[in-house]
Motif scaffolding. Structure first.
Motif, PDB file in Angstrom:
ATOM      1  N   ALA A   1       0.518  -0.996  -0.222  1.00 34.71           N
ATOM      2  CA  ALA A   1       0.196   0.605   0.155  1.00 34.71           C
ATOM      3  C   ALA A   1       0.622   1.045   0.135  1.00 34.71           C
ATOM      4  O   ALA A   1       1.003   2.203  -0.863  1.00 34.71           O
ATOM      5  CB  ALA A   1      -1.193  -0.004   1.026  1.00 34.71           C
ATOM      6  N   ARG A   2       2.274   1.344   1.174  1.00 31.59           N
ATOM      7  CA  ARG A   2       2.820   1.933   0.664  1.00 31.59           C
ATOM      8  C   ARG A   2       3.171   2.688  -0.503  1.00 31.59           C
ATOM      9  O   ARG A   2       3.801   3.905  -0.707  1.00 31.59           O
ATOM     10  CB  ARG A   2       3.709   1.576   1.850  1.00 31.59           C
ATOM     11  CG  ARG A   2       4.652   3.606   2.286  1.00 31.59           C
ATOM     12  CD  ARG A   2       6.320   2.555   3.080  1.00 31.59           C
ATOM     13  NE  ARG A   2       7.054   2.020   2.441  1.00 31.59           N
ATOM     14  CZ  ARG A   2       8.196   1.440   2.594  1.00 31.59           C
ATOM     15  NH1 ARG A   2       8.870   1.586   3.633  1.00 31.59           N
ATOM     16  NH2 ARG A   2       8.603   0.737   1.869  1.00 31.59           N
ATOM     17  N   ASP A   3       3.745   1.764  -1.563  1.00 33.89           N
ATOM     18  CA  ASP A   3       4.418   1.753  -2.849  1.00 33.89           C
ATOM     19  C   ASP A   3       3.531   2.956  -3.348  1.00 33.89           C
ATOM     20  O   ASP A   3       3.984   3.627  -4.590  1.00 33.89           O
ATOM     21  CB  ASP A   3       4.937   0.776  -3.288  1.00 33.89           C
ATOM     22  CG  ASP A   3       6.195  -0.146  -1.676  1.00 33.89           C
ATOM     23  OD1 ASP A   3       6.710   0.983  -0.801  1.00 33.89           O
ATOM     24  OD2 ASP A   3       6.680  -1.100  -1.911  1.00 33.89           O
ATOM     25  N   LEU A   4       2.341   1.885  -3.004  1.00 32.28           N
ATOM     26  CA  LEU A   4       1.007   1.949  -4.490  1.00 32.28           C
ATOM     27  C   LEU A   4       0.979   3.732  -4.732  1.00 32.28           C
ATOM     28  O   LEU A   4       0.993   4.092  -5.075  1.00 32.28           O
ATOM     29  CB  LEU A   4      -0.112   1.144  -4.125  1.00 32.28           C
ATOM     30  CG  LEU A   4      -1.167   1.627  -4.895  1.00 32.28           C
ATOM     31  CD1 LEU A   4      -1.413   1.139  -5.679  1.00 32.28           C
ATOM     32  CD2 LEU A   4      -2.356   1.667  -4.082  1.00 32.28           C
ATOM     33  N   LEU A   5       0.932   4.240  -3.057  1.00 27.54           N
ATOM     34  CA  LEU A   5       0.698   5.132  -2.627  1.00 27.54           C
ATOM     35  C   LEU A   5       1.650   6.050  -3.304  1.00 27.54           C
ATOM     36  O   LEU A   5       1.683   7.462  -3.210  1.00 27.54           O
ATOM     37  CB  LEU A   5       0.238   6.050  -1.167  1.00 27.54           C
ATOM     38  CG  LEU A   5      -0.367   5.048  -0.297  1.00 27.54           C
ATOM     39  CD1 LEU A   5      -0.750   5.586   0.447  1.00 27.54           C
ATOM     40  CD2 LEU A   5      -1.923   5.676  -1.377  1.00 27.54           C
ATOM     41  N   GLN A   6       2.720   5.765  -3.160  1.00 28.61           N
ATOM     42  CA  GLN A   6       4.216   6.754  -3.433  1.00 28.61           C
ATOM     43  C   GLN A   6       4.584   6.334  -4.994  1.00 28.61           C
ATOM     44  O   GLN A   6       4.071   7.453  -5.916  1.00 28.61           O
ATOM     45  CB  GLN A   6       5.653   6.173  -3.196  1.00 28.61           C
ATOM     46  CG  GLN A   6       5.146   6.947  -1.702  1.00 28.61           C
ATOM     47  CD  GLN A   6       6.908   6.371  -1.117  1.00 28.61           C
ATOM     48  OE1 GLN A   6       7.576   4.649  -1.429  1.00 28.61           O
ATOM     49  NE2 GLN A   6       7.650   6.143   0.059  1.00 28.61           N
ATOM     50  N   GLY A   7       3.879   5.832  -5.854  1.00 30.84           N
ATOM     51  CA  GLY A   7       3.613   5.848  -7.082  1.00 30.84           C
ATOM     52  C   GLY A   7       2.474   6.742  -8.140  1.00 30.84           C
ATOM     53  O   GLY A   7       3.157   7.044  -8.337  1.00 30.84           O
ATOM     54  N   LEU A   8       1.639   6.779  -7.109  1.00 28.29           N
ATOM     55  CA  LEU A   8       0.246   7.138  -7.489  1.00 28.29           C
ATOM     56  C   LEU A   8       1.496   8.736  -7.680  1.00 28.29           C
ATOM     57  O   LEU A   8       0.198   9.484  -8.545  1.00 28.29           O
ATOM     58  CB  LEU A   8      -0.950   6.963  -6.809  1.00 28.29           C
ATOM     59  CG  LEU A   8      -2.047   5.469  -6.942  1.00 28.29           C
ATOM     60  CD1 LEU A   8      -2.733   5.622  -5.949  1.00 28.29           C
ATOM     61  CD2 LEU A   8      -2.098   5.725  -8.612  1.00 28.29           C
ATOM     62  N   GLU A   9       1.563   8.658  -6.619  1.00 25.61           N
ATOM     63  CA  GLU A   9       2.459   9.980  -6.556  1.00 25.61           C
ATOM     64  C   GLU A   9       2.858  10.801  -7.220  1.00 25.61           C
ATOM     65  O   GLU A   9       2.689  12.062  -7.849  1.00 25.61           O
ATOM     66  CB  GLU A   9       3.183  10.803  -5.273  1.00 25.61           C
ATOM     67  CG  GLU A   9       2.983  12.283  -4.706  1.00 25.61           C
ATOM     68  CD  GLU A   9       3.720  12.460  -2.844  1.00 25.61           C
ATOM     69  OE1 GLU A   9       3.377  11.398  -2.274  1.00 25.61           O
ATOM     70  OE2 GLU A   9       3.135  14.111  -2.620  1.00 25.61           O
TER      71      GLU A   9
ATOM     72  N   ILE B   1       2.694  10.088 -10.110  1.00 23.18           N
ATOM     73  CA  ILE B   1       1.945  10.128 -11.420  1.00 23.18           C
ATOM     74  C   ILE B   1       0.392  11.107 -11.539  1.00 23.18           C
ATOM     75  O   ILE B   1       0.043  10.984 -11.624  1.00 23.18           O
ATOM     76  CB  ILE B   1       1.423   8.913 -12.411  1.00 23.18           C
ATOM     77  CG1 ILE B   1       0.685   8.125 -11.526  1.00 23.18           C
ATOM     78  CG2 ILE B   1       2.569   8.100 -12.519  1.00 23.18           C
ATOM     79  CD1 ILE B   1      -0.386   6.821 -11.814  1.00 23.18           C
ATOM     80  N   ARG B   2       1.694  12.145 -10.683  1.00 22.65           N
ATOM     81  CA  ARG B   2       0.392  13.041 -10.633  1.00 22.65           C
ATOM     82  C   ARG B   2      -1.002  13.095  -9.635  1.00 22.65           C
ATOM     83  O   ARG B   2      -1.443  14.192 -10.399  1.00 22.65           O
ATOM     84  CB  ARG B   2       0.801  14.471 -11.753  1.00 22.65           C
ATOM     85  CG  ARG B   2       1.539  14.436 -12.085  1.00 22.65           C
ATOM     86  CD  ARG B   2       2.249  15.459 -11.464  1.00 22.65           C
ATOM     87  NE  ARG B   2       3.574  15.526 -12.067  1.00 22.65           N
ATOM     88  CZ  ARG B   2       4.915  16.261 -13.513  1.00 22.65           C
ATOM     89  NH1 ARG B   2       4.303  16.323 -13.926  1.00 22.65           N
ATOM     90  NH2 ARG B   2       5.760  15.692 -12.457  1.00 22.65           N
TER      91      ARG B   2
END
Lengths: 229, 271
Positions: free
Chosen positions: B149-157, B159-160
């Motif tokens: 989940a943590r990586d997901l949120l960083q990833g989404l951030e 991609i703007r």
């Protein structure tokens, strides 16, 4: 209900995603003025609360279960703009982290469970409160009514999307009847729980209920000029 | 609630953490090519793939067989157990019922299958919903099982996705365990007073719990916010760990949607 992939065609799914993105942008803009940087921690905890609220499942006929949606509750508790952000986060994380709801249907799910129910409940709440006496009882009654209608509005939005791009052969009338009859039951549950929850919060921390703040007398801190001996 | 102090350790040496973080309900820790891909790359590939699957004409049965095979290969590459993936797919059941009933009610022309008259259009539509829904669920489960989940949120951030949404999501995941524990403590407190929920007459008590839960959550939010302000929070969170994305990651991940586009185009042309 979280829609899976393939129930509604891609064109309508993308259209819904565009509308949802627009509403989220409005939510982001407007919530800045109301909460400043407080938005994140507070909205995050409200999101957890709505997430827990949505986990209350109850069985509906034929082996399926309905869950509470929480859109009306969120909009009454924290106001429509923060509620849009909260519901966006809840529904998106359900799709991405919990695999609940299709990825291509994310826009549709955001639109139905978040935006439609928030917009309907906000307008209806303001309208009904204008007509009724500004008391605790009417806030609770209006909250319950608004919650009930917001669930039907979400279901109605689904039926509308189905009529535009449903990949199924059921005719619209039978979908309308079956979806609505299930959601009348869910709506009753949602109405009772929402009304009671709002009532419980009003009893102790009425200042936390966004929708009630305007109507209830403010309890200002009273500082007397002198202490009577 | 027992807090095991032995389990609280500070891992400052490495980024590589074993076990589950917050919000990682579906995450399965493995070392695989799928796990190693950056989160945003996986999200883009998964969403792209699903949209292509949804756009494929239902009559091209072979195309769906190929999509399913592709996802099985991804599940295999991710070293996930098939029973686990299948168990998570049960979430789809209400829609399976919706689809399976369809051929019985659909319109003419009708065909005989095992002596039962079924609607042909209904059969195709049911197949479409089942095929697309199933491939969609496998994709979502694979994404959730291979991405923290943590990586997901960083990833989404990366991609703007707006920072406010990322922060709300971060707090939601961070505090979900805390609030769940609150809920559990309230349940214990209710039950130790002799309460058991048996029907509608007890909804009022449950609603009071929900109300109390909201107040506790809100007040906790206020406290957390003030504590953050005291430490210099100004609306942005500085993240010391940034995932690095190289072009190779994109090339690997985009194999899935690009192959799917080719299959979809052949399906439309040969229809």
């Amino acid at each position: 209900m979280h829609m899976p992939d393939g129930l509604i065609n891609a064109q309508v799914s993308i259209g819904a995603a565009v509308i949802a993105a627009g509403a989220i942008t409005v939510g982001l803009k407007k919530s800045k003025g109301t909460l400043d940087s407080q938005t994140a921690p507070l909205a995050g905890l409200v999101a957890v609360f709505i997430f827990a609220f949505q986990m209350m499942n109850f069985p509906v006929a034929a082996g399926t279960s309905g869950h509470l949606m929480g859109g009306a509750l969120a909009s009454i508790l924290v106001g429509p703009y923060v509620a849009i952000l909260v519901m966006t986060v809840v529904v998106s994380l359900q799709a991405l982290v919990f695999a609940d709801g299709g990825l291509s249907a994310l826009g549709l799910n955001l639109l139905n469970m978040g935006i439609v129910s928030i917009v309907v409940s906000t307008i209806l709440f303001a309208g009904l409160m204008k007509l009724l006496p500004k008391t605790r009882i009417s806030i609770i009654g209006v909250s319950a009514t608004v919650a009930f209608i917001s669930v039907l509005a979400s279901a109605g939005a689904f039926v509308f999307e189905y009529s535009l791009g449903g990949n199924a052969t059921y005719n619209i009338a039978s979908v309308l009847i079956s979806v609505m009859s299930v959601h009348v039951l869910i709506g009753i549950g949602e109405a009772i729980i929402t009304g009671l929850t709002i009532g419980a919060i009003l009893a102790t921390r009425a200042d936390l209920v966004y929708g009630a703040r305007k109507f209830l007398p403010a309890h200002n801190l009273l500082i007397k000029e002198s202490v009577v001996a | 609630m027992i807090i095991d102090s032995q389990r609280i350790t500070l891992d400052t040496k490495s980024e590589h953490v074993h076990g589950h973080g917050v919000g990682d309900h579906l995450y399965v820790h493995k070392h695989s090519i799928v796990h190693d891909l950056p989160a945003q790359v996986k999200v883009v590939a998964a969403i792209g793939f699903i949209f292509i699957v949804v756009l494929t004409p239902v009559h091209a049965v072979w195309a769906f067989a190929l999509y399913l095979t592709m996802m099985f290969i991804v599940v295999g590459l991710a070293k996930l157990h098939f029973p686990l993936v299948l168990r998570r797919m049960l979430i789809e059941i209400p829609f399976v019922i919706f689809a399976v009933l369809m051929p019985f009610f659909g319109s003419a022309p009708r065909i005989e299958v095992l002596g039962i008259s079924l609607s042909e259009a209904g059969l195709w539509a049911a197949f479409g919903i089942l095929a697309k829904g199933t491939i969609g669920v496998i994709t979502s489960v694979t994404l959730a099982a291979t991405t923290r989940a943590r990586d997901l949120l960083q990833g989404l951030e990366a991609i703007r996705v707006p920072a406010v949404l990322i922060q709300i999501a971060t707090f939601m995941l961070r505090y979900s365990a805390v609030v769940t524990n609150d809920l559990a403590r309230m349940k214990v407190a209710r039950e130790s007073r002799g309460f058991s929920a048996t029907g509608i007459k007890h909804w009022k008590v449950l609603a009071h719990s929900a109300g109390a839960l909201f107040i506790r959550s809100y007040e906790r939010g206020e406290r957390v916010h003030l504590a953050m302000l005291a430490r210099g929070y100004n609306g942005t969170i500085i993240d010391l760990y940034k995932p690095i994305v190289v072009r190779r990651d994109w090339l690997i991940a985009l194999v899935l949607p690009v192959l799917a586009i080719a299959i979809m185009m052949i399906a439309w042309v040969t229809l």
